[in-house]
Design an enzyme around this catalytic site. Structure first.
Site, PDB file in Angstrom:
ATOM      1  N   SER A 152     -24.024  -9.347   6.974  1.00 43.96           N
ATOM      2  CA  SER A 152     -24.165  -9.966   5.652  1.00 43.96           C
ATOM      3  C   SER A 152     -23.306 -11.203   5.491  1.00 43.96           C
ATOM      4  O   SER A 152     -23.572 -12.040   4.613  1.00 43.96           O
ATOM      5  CB  SER A 152     -23.813  -8.956   4.554  1.00 43.96           C
TER       6      SER A 152
ATOM      7  N   HIS B  97     -31.109 -10.177   7.646  1.00 42.14           N
ATOM      8  CA  HIS B  97     -30.260  -9.523   6.654  1.00 42.14           C
ATOM      9  C   HIS B  97     -31.101  -8.887   5.550  1.00 42.14           C
ATOM     10  O   HIS B  97     -31.714  -9.587   4.740  1.00 42.14           O
ATOM     11  CB  HIS B  97     -29.280 -10.534   6.058  1.00 42.14           C
TER      12      HIS B  97
ATOM     13  N   GLU C 268     -33.133 -12.185   4.477  1.00 40.43           N
ATOM     14  CA  GLU C 268     -32.638 -13.482   4.919  1.00 40.43           C
ATOM     15  C   GLU C 268     -32.771 -13.557   6.437  1.00 40.43           C
ATOM     16  O   GLU C 268     -32.285 -12.671   7.149  1.00 40.43           O
ATOM     17  CB  GLU C 268     -31.177 -13.678   4.520  1.00 40.43           C
TER      18      GLU C 268
ATOM     19  N   ASN D  60     -25.040 -13.504  -0.467  1.00 37.20           N
ATOM     20  CA  ASN D  60     -23.649 -13.065  -0.506  1.00 37.20           C
ATOM     21  C   ASN D  60     -22.700 -14.211  -0.805  1.00 37.20           C
ATOM     22  O   ASN D  60     -21.615 -13.997  -1.351  1.00 37.20           O
ATOM     23  CB  ASN D  60     -23.264 -12.382   0.805  1.00 37.20           C
TER      24      ASN D  60
END
Length: 522
Positions: free
Chosen positions: A117, A138, A150, A188
């Protein structure tokens, strides 16, 4: 390099790690007619994952697909997989060692994907002899539900690997978005202020955990508040992501962790998975109160010219109030006077004029997104009737932030609380603080999104879509900043920077450029 992905039925997916994310990825694959080899070093974890998968497949009437699952504690059993997705703890050395082994075990046609992440996909790929087949993939928790994936190419990743993984994500029913290999990628990274600023507001004593979460839900339309979300993710996991980004960016102040999280981790209070975090989960969760009914206001509201309380005039009129922008000869008829000037000089002038022209019993409300109530109080003599408010979110949510000082009389506070309720809004009284709560949170989010855009992590549309699909945001932060006005966002951030003296609030150069162009077009 020739890749073997053709149809879902031809995909044999290897998953390394049978924890929350790994078993979620495995479930997504089984639900989409793929064969899954689920590896974990722990037999107990494999057994737990098997029970999880059986229960979810049975609930969906797809129990027969459990026949497509193989559980193994032998990494070598992943040799026949077309794609292997790693979902082990966020430790770079651990992942590098794993990918070095997978590179030897799996044939060159197998794609090796990491679910990291925040860590560098390029650094993970460097451990493999064939880094062109290594890529970031991700997923978001819960993996079977959240629609975003992602896709992060490493510096060494081949184009055909990227295309194959994009196709795989779509076959899993996901929306893939390609992001640059930078710390935190899109979601994130952009989401860091959502947690970081909430922790700072709590640490500064501005409001409680429950108050901040409730305001974020009812005032800005988020499904969950920041503390709820940290408890769901795991406070240790959230902290590790923040710490990883802070270290990878060599101490970037915007990602600095907060000691409140450290103390909770030391206590073993990690959120829902331990039964206690910011909340206790052995106690019932109180429901949000419904917004009060619009009672139909009687009286006249004096609203000064300005733009820091958009749609407030319309809201007052819908509630039955008469709204005036110039004081009538008999100012005693005014129920509440509200300033909404957009500059400190303009606001100071408005407050002084109102104090001079209005009888002393009439309450005055001052916008506090770019000026503290404490500073506004220095501009007036009758401090007992002046309160602060958040005009930027007044008309859009179900809850409104108000600020009282020690000078404010209980009678005036009661009048203003009733006034807010008469508009169908719940009042929330908080401590005086730079930019209050929602302007601080939302402008910091917008600023981080602009930094990501400026650094070409993804396009503007991709950043907004990623935050909506991967974090359940009601609006993309870039779209929200544009609708609010870039100049307002810049001024809120400059106010925070001046008051708190922290570099974390420095404005992205691209955002400041947009604000100047916005002003040039007026």
């Amino acid at each position: 390099m020739t890749l073997q992905i053709i149809t879902p039925y031809s995909v044999q997916l290897g998953v390394v790690g049978a924890g929350t994310m790994g078993r979620g990825i495995a479930l997504s694959a089984l639900l989409n007619a793929m064969t899954v080899i689920l590896y974990d070093i722990s037999p107990a974890m494999l057994q737990s994952a098997h029970e999880y998968l059986r229960a979810h497949l049975e609930r969906k009437g797809r129990l027969h697909t459990l026949a497509n699952l193989t559980l193994t504690a032998q990494l070598e059993h992943l040799h026949g997989a077309n794609v292997v997705i790693e979902a082990v703890p966020e430790d770079l050395e651990l992942k590098q060692n794993l990918f070095a082994r997978l590179d030897q075990i799996c044939p060159p046609s197998t794609i090796l994907a990491t679910n990291t992440s925040t860590l560098s996909v390029t650094a993970i790929a460097a451990a493999a002899q064939t880094p062109q087949r290594v890529i970031g993939m991700h997923f978001f928790n819960p993996a079977p539900v959240m629609p975003l994936v992602e896709v992060i190419p490493a510096a060494q990743t081949a184009d055909e690997t990227v295309q194959a993984v994009l196709a795989l994500a779509e076959r899993l029913g996901k929306t893939p978005i390609v992001a640059r290999d930078t710390p935190g990628f899109i979601v994130n990274r952009v989401a860091r202020p959502f947690y970081g600023e909430a922790l700072r507001l709590l640490g500064e004593g501005v409001a409680s955990v429950e108050e901040i979460d409730r305001l974020v839900r009812l005032g800005a339309g988020f499904r969950m508040g920041p503390f709820q979300l940290m408890d769901l993710i795991g406070i240790d996991v959230n902290f590790s992501a923040t710490q990883s980004m802070y270290e990878q960016t060599f101490g970037e102040p915007r990602y600095r962790p907060h000691p409140i999280q450290t103390r909770l981790i030391q206590q073993g209070h990690l959120g829902q998975k331990t039964g206690q975090g910011f909340y206790r989960y052995d106690l019932p969760t109180p429901a949000d109160p419904p917004p009060p009914p619009i009672l139909g206001g009687k009286g006249t509201i004096y609203l000064t010219p300005g733009s820091w309380a958009p749609s407030l005039a319309t809201l007052c009129q819908k509630a039955g109030y008469q709204v005036v922008h110039h004081l009538p000869p008999d100012a005693v008829e005014i129920s509440v006077a509200i300033a909404q000037a957009g500059t400190q000089e303009g606001l100071r002038q408005q407050l002084r004029e109102m104090e001079h022209l209005l009888p002393t019993h009439i309450p005055i409300m001052c916008p506090c997104a770019e000026v503290t109530l404490a500073e506004a109080l220095t501009w007036v003599s009758h401090k007992e009737r002046l309160a602060g408010y958040d005009g930027l979110f007044f008309a859009t949510g179900q809850m409104v932030t108000l600020v009282a000082s020690s000078f404010l009389t209980p009678r005036t506070q009661e009048i203003l609380g009733k006034f807010v309720r008469s508009l169908g809004r719940l009042p929330l009284w908080i401590e005086d603080s730079p930019a209050l709560i929602l302007p601080r949170l939302m402008c910091a989010l917008a600023n981080e999104a602009v930094f990501a855009l400026q650094e070409r992590v993804a396009t503007a549309d991709q950043i907004d879509l990623a935050m909506q699909l991967g974090a359940n945001y009601p609006h993309g932060p870039l779209t929200w900043a544009k609708s609010l006005g870039y100049e307002k966002v810049v001024r809120v951030l400059d106010h925070l920077h001046a008051e708190l003296g922290e570099e974390r609030y420095r404005v992205a150069p691209l955002l400041r450029r947009w604000a100047r162009l916005e002003q040039a077009n007026l």
